[in-house]
Structures are given as structure tokens and as C-alpha cells.
Design a protein around this motif. Sequence first.
Motif, PDB file in Angstrom:
ATOM      1  N   GLY A   1      15.704  19.826  -1.256  1.00  0.00           N
ATOM      2  CA  GLY A   1      15.112  18.445  -1.620  1.00  0.00           C
ATOM      3  C   GLY A   1      14.909  17.166  -1.901  1.00  0.00           C
ATOM      4  N   TYR A   2      16.200  16.694  -2.178  1.00  0.00           N
ATOM      5  CA  TYR A   2      16.578  15.437  -2.103  1.00  0.00           C
ATOM      6  C   TYR A   2      16.506  14.820  -1.001  1.00  0.00           C
ATOM      7  N   LEU A   3      17.359  15.680  -0.128  1.00  0.00           N
ATOM      8  CA  LEU A   3      17.823  14.785   1.017  1.00  0.00           C
ATOM      9  C   LEU A   3      15.921  14.770   1.513  1.00  0.00           C
ATOM     10  N   MET A   4      15.432  15.999   1.597  1.00  0.00           N
ATOM     11  CA  MET A   4      14.428  15.571   2.393  1.00  0.00           C
ATOM     12  C   MET A   4      13.159  14.527   2.224  1.00  0.00           C
ATOM     13  N   LEU A   5      13.603  13.642   1.109  1.00  0.00           N
ATOM     14  CA  LEU A   5      12.387  12.971   1.091  1.00  0.00           C
ATOM     15  C   LEU A   5      12.691  11.869   1.168  1.00  0.00           C
ATOM     16  N   ARG A   6      14.507  11.933   1.460  1.00  0.00           N
ATOM     17  CA  ARG A   6      15.270  10.880   1.648  1.00  0.00           C
ATOM     18  C   ARG A   6      14.830  10.635   2.630  1.00  0.00           C
ATOM     19  N   THR A   7      15.242  11.400   4.034  1.00  0.00           N
ATOM     20  CA  THR A   7      14.438  11.301   4.960  1.00  0.00           C
ATOM     21  C   THR A   7      13.365  10.347   6.077  1.00  0.00           C
ATOM     22  N   VAL A   8      12.338  10.641   4.643  1.00  0.00           N
ATOM     23  CA  VAL A   8      10.836  10.863   4.794  1.00  0.00           C
ATOM     24  C   VAL A   8      10.639   8.924   4.029  1.00  0.00           C
ATOM     25  N   ALA A   9      11.546   8.355   3.213  1.00  0.00           N
ATOM     26  CA  ALA A   9      11.554   7.192   2.517  1.00  0.00           C
ATOM     27  C   ALA A   9      12.409   6.465   3.697  1.00  0.00           C
ATOM     28  N   ALA A  10      13.375   6.461   4.082  1.00  0.00           N
ATOM     29  CA  ALA A  10      14.124   6.420   4.739  1.00  0.00           C
ATOM     30  C   ALA A  10      12.892   5.760   6.492  1.00  0.00           C
ATOM     31  N   MET A  11      11.760   6.498   6.790  1.00  0.00           N
ATOM     32  CA  MET A  11      11.255   5.626   8.079  1.00  0.00           C
ATOM     33  C   MET A  11      10.380   4.443   7.770  1.00  0.00           C
TER      34      MET A  11
ATOM     35  N   TYR B   1       0.669  -0.841  -0.311  1.00  0.00           N
ATOM     36  CA  TYR B   1       0.062  -0.343  -0.195  1.00  0.00           C
ATOM     37  C   TYR B   1       0.762   1.174   0.376  1.00  0.00           C
ATOM     38  N   GLU B   2       0.634   2.218  -0.511  1.00  0.00           N
ATOM     39  CA  GLU B   2       1.037   3.660  -0.793  1.00  0.00           C
ATOM     40  C   GLU B   2       1.318   4.490   0.379  1.00  0.00           C
ATOM     41  N   ASP B   3       2.027   4.425   1.051  1.00  0.00           N
ATOM     42  CA  ASP B   3       2.425   5.536   2.115  1.00  0.00           C
ATOM     43  C   ASP B   3       3.337   6.549   1.860  1.00  0.00           C
ATOM     44  N   THR B   4       3.227   7.465   2.969  1.00  0.00           N
ATOM     45  CA  THR B   4       4.051   8.669   2.739  1.00  0.00           C
ATOM     46  C   THR B   4       5.291   8.140   2.621  1.00  0.00           C
ATOM     47  N   ALA B   5       6.552   7.434   2.627  1.00  0.00           N
ATOM     48  CA  ALA B   5       7.914   6.337   2.821  1.00  0.00           C
ATOM     49  C   ALA B   5       7.675   6.049   1.203  1.00  0.00           C
ATOM     50  N   ARG B   6       6.795   5.214   1.609  1.00  0.00           N
ATOM     51  CA  ARG B   6       6.690   5.142  -0.581  1.00  0.00           C
ATOM     52  C   ARG B   6       6.767   5.721  -1.366  1.00  0.00           C
ATOM     53  N   VAL B   7       5.785   7.074  -1.371  1.00  0.00           N
ATOM     54  CA  VAL B   7       6.137   8.318  -2.387  1.00  0.00           C
ATOM     55  C   VAL B   7       6.836   8.361  -1.997  1.00  0.00           C
ATOM     56  N   ALA B   8       7.960   8.539  -1.273  1.00  0.00           N
ATOM     57  CA  ALA B   8       8.599   9.326  -0.940  1.00  0.00           C
ATOM     58  C   ALA B   8      10.100   8.467  -1.605  1.00  0.00           C
ATOM     59  N   ALA B   9      10.013   7.336  -1.353  1.00  0.00           N
ATOM     60  CA  ALA B   9      10.713   6.702  -1.791  1.00  0.00           C
ATOM     61  C   ALA B   9      10.774   6.945  -3.721  1.00  0.00           C
ATOM     62  N   LEU B  10       9.959   6.009  -4.518  1.00  0.00           N
ATOM     63  CA  LEU B  10       9.545   6.479  -5.288  1.00  0.00           C
ATOM     64  C   LEU B  10       9.595   7.618  -6.082  1.00  0.00           C
ATOM     65  N   LYS B  11       9.923   8.784  -5.184  1.00  0.00           N
ATOM     66  CA  LYS B  11      10.497   9.808  -6.232  1.00  0.00           C
ATOM     67  C   LYS B  11      11.298  10.214  -5.926  1.00  0.00           C
ATOM     68  N   THR B  12      11.864   9.641  -5.214  1.00  0.00           N
ATOM     69  CA  THR B  12      14.262  10.043  -5.360  1.00  0.00           C
ATOM     70  C   THR B  12      14.139   8.393  -5.450  1.00  0.00           C
ATOM     71  N   ARG B  13      14.377   8.193  -5.932  1.00  0.00           N
ATOM     72  CA  ARG B  13      14.239   7.266  -6.784  1.00  0.00           C
ATOM     73  C   ARG B  13      15.525   7.186  -8.442  1.00  0.00           C
ATOM     74  N   ALA B  14      17.021   6.722  -8.698  1.00  0.00           N
ATOM     75  CA  ALA B  14      17.634   7.203  -9.777  1.00  0.00           C
ATOM     76  C   ALA B  14      17.184   6.658 -11.064  1.00  0.00           C
ATOM     77  N   THR B  15      16.325   5.980 -10.619  1.00  0.00           N
ATOM     78  CA  THR B  15      15.201   5.171 -12.068  1.00  0.00           C
ATOM     79  C   THR B  15      14.164   6.022 -12.868  1.00  0.00           C
ATOM     80  N   ARG B  16      13.504   6.624 -11.544  1.00  0.00           N
ATOM     81  CA  ARG B  16      12.565   8.267 -12.085  1.00  0.00           C
ATOM     82  C   ARG B  16      13.674   9.032 -13.094  1.00  0.00           C
TER      83      ARG B  16
END
Length: 499
Positions: free
Chosen positions: A385-395, A302-317
Motif C-alpha cells: 500500500g505504501y509503494l502504491m501511494l508513493r508511486t502516485v505521489a511521484a507523479m 491546490y490538492e490533487d491526487t499526487a499531493r494527497v498521496a504524498a501527505l498520507k505517506t509522510r514519516a511525520t504522519r
Amino acid sequence: MSGAQPIKIAILAMGGEGGGVLADWIVDMGEANGYVAQTTSVPGVAQRTGATIYYVELYPAAQAAADGGQPVLALMPLPGDVDVVLASELMEAGRAVQRGLVTADRTTLVASTHRVYSIAEKSALGDGRVDSGELLAHANKAAKRFIRFDMQQAAEASGSVISAVLFGALAGAGVLPFARAQFEATIERGGVGVKPSLKAFGAAFLRAQGATEEEAPGVAAVPVPQPKHPAVRALVERAQRDFPVEAHYFLLEGVRRLIDYQDTDYAGLYLDRMAAMARLPANDDGRLLRETARYLALWMSYEDTARVAALKTRATRFERVRGEASVKDGQILAINEYMHPRIQEICETLPGGIGRWLMNSGLPRKTVERFTQHGRVIQTSSLRGYLMLRTVAAMKRWRRSTIRYGEENQRIEAWLARIAETALRNPDLAVELAQCQRLVKGYSDTRERGLRNYDTVIGAFQRAGATLAPATLRELRDAALADEHGQKLQAALARHALA
């Protein structure tokens, strides 16, 4: 007036795919080899990045001289009056057929089989994709000759663009009065990206003449890598050993998805749940196991904030966005993310105790709501901005201790229990019940609407009990997916006296 007719070529391409370059190549080739040529284009902005129809007509200069004048060439293709249609994507080929540009007595259709989904397809509540098989069947029936393969993959394998692949396929089709050398000389005269364009051209030329992927260099499929990590390999071996072969594809995809989503332990929980389903009496063709494997993997990821942040900061994206924007070497790309997390989603991301405290607090909650009420624009292409979202993804490391995880797992377990109970008396109904997970998707308001519809459908299922027909449950589910306001669902419930 002369009875001679020009060669008529229509090109349907989307923005950034080089449709104009392809049209210019055809014109240049014609003019360099004794033809009067004309090209026109009509841009469109109604779907995706804007599809454009390029139209080219070629008329022999010698015939024009014999006629004693200049030919009058058309500005637009007419239905039933086109010799060659080139389509850069399968839906564009379908649009050409729909417009009547492709006819069985005359037209050679050259099209790529890859898909770029339209806005309507992407925004549908359910699976809004147009069936590619049906598109291919209609195009094959409509055309005199249909040449198709994945030209986008061929372009990427050659380091070129799809216009070069279409040009090569056009040459390989042999429908124009020009030799391969004349096509290649046109690319060389262009002087830009000559080497990769010729490589893509050559591979496409062979494919158009019937070569297999192995015989056409640069078009071969990429082999699937085998897992090297011991824990991952153990999961793959378990899926292949303990489950019927017809379910392997979905199970392995589920394992891959859940390892990416969380970790190998979480993927192991997925297989544990599926093992319980596999122990049910095998009174169907394996469809129930396959459908449950598919939708359980989707629900567990399921999509939560950690998942969304991870998808938005991927190298492939970042690579995909660079490709879609056609960013050149040396150019700078800026990506702005528009984010509006609600207090509920923030609390669901935190460990359970902290999340519950914040949700029920006074001043701390108001402070967070004031900070987030207007949303934020975060530039993920910047370091900050990248580090902010990576921090959320790490949750995600404490995801299994969050409020959201507990709620989702209660729903999942209840869903699996209903499927198992229903399968004992009506396997077909159990399959339809498994597919009801399609109603639960996305995040924020989208997910809330989906959950409301899901609860409504399940409520009707429980009220009807064993008397509910599989077709009726399918109708209710499709009605819930048909509109986001639930009006069609309510109408279906009333029609079956289940409201």
C-alpha cells in the motif's frame, strides 16, 4: 454537621491524555498524607476523542475523626463550588468556564494553551477555529488565578505525558496543602515512567511559579533552522530583500510550502507573481500584500491526487498517528486509507496528452471507472500500500503539464488581475477580493462546491463593479462559507439585488 469543607478539584481531559492517572495521583497523595479522598469520572463522547470530567474531593482525616464520622463527598462538581480546575487543552478550559466551574472568588485554573481542534472546527467550510485569544481572555477574567502555558510541548520536550505536566503545575500553584516532595513521592510510588514524569513535573513546577521557558528545562522553544540549499537560500534572501518586512512571514511560509509542494522553480514563480503585486501603489498598510501572499500560496498548492498521496505517506504522519493512538514499543500499527478517486481526478494527475485521451476515450475510460467506482481501501502501513501511494505521489514531477495545472493557473491569473485592477481604485475591496480564495479548497466534491460558490461571488463582483462595497463582498463570502448548499449565499445575493 461540620462547617469544614473538602478540597474540590475538577480535571477536564481528553481520551489518552492521562486524566485518570492524574486523578489517581491526587487521590494517592491525599491518602498517603492524612486525607480521605474520593474520585469519580464521567466520560464524554461528544467531541474529538471523548472528553472526560474527573472529580476529586479531599477531606482531612483528622477533621473527620473530630467530627465523629465519615465525610459525605460529592460525585460531581457543581458550578461555583470548585477550588481547582485542571484542563489538558485550551478548549477544555473554555468549557469549564462555560459550565460555571471556574469562579473569580475561588477557583485556581491550570490549563494548557495548546489546541486540539474539535470536529465542528475542522469541518467548517471557512475558518471554523475558535479564537484562542478570546478563550484566554474569558478564562483569565473568570478565574481567581490562571496558570497557563503550552503543556503539550512541555510533555513532548520531557518525553512524558501531559498528566505529569499538569501535576507539576498543580504543585507549583501552591493551592494544595502538600509540599513538592510529597507530589514527587506520589509519582515514584506509581512506578511507571518515573524518570520522564519527574522531569516533566519539575519543568512545569517552575513554569507555574513564574519561570521563563529558558529557566524551565525541557520547555524551551525549538530554534528555526536556516536553509542550507543554495537555491532555497536564494529564495529566502530574495523574499527578505525585495519585499516589505511586514509581508516576510507569509512570503517565507509560502516559499516553504511551495518548495515542499513542487520545487524551487515553482516557489520562484510564486515570488514572481508577488513581485507584480508589490509594484502596485502602496496606498494601504501592507494588508493587501500580506493577504495576497497568504492566499496565493494556498491556491498554488491546490490538492490533487499526487499531493494527497504524498501527505498520507509522510514519516511525520505515521509518527503523528502513532502518537495519537498511543502506540507502545513493540505494538503494530495498521493504517487503512479509504480512497475513491474519480475518473476526472485520475486524468488530472496524468500528463496533459494522456489525461485528455483517457477522459475522451471509450473502453479505456469505462475500464478505469469500473475499477474505481466502489473505492479502494489501501493499507499505507503495509509495503504494498505504501509503494502504491508513493508511486502516485511521484507523479508530481509532471504536475505542471497536467490539465488540472492549466485550469488552476488560468483561475489564479484571473484572480490576481482582478486584485491588481481593483487595488488601483479601492484597496479595501481588493483585500476582500483576495480573501475570496478561501472559497476554493479541498478536492473532489468539496472543491467543486467551493468553485461554484467562488464563481457565483466573482460573478456578483463583476456585475456590481466599482459600486460594490467591501463589506458587501465580505458578507457574500461569509454567506458562501456558512453552508455547503449555497442557500445563504443566494439569500445574500437577493438581499443586495445581485442575483
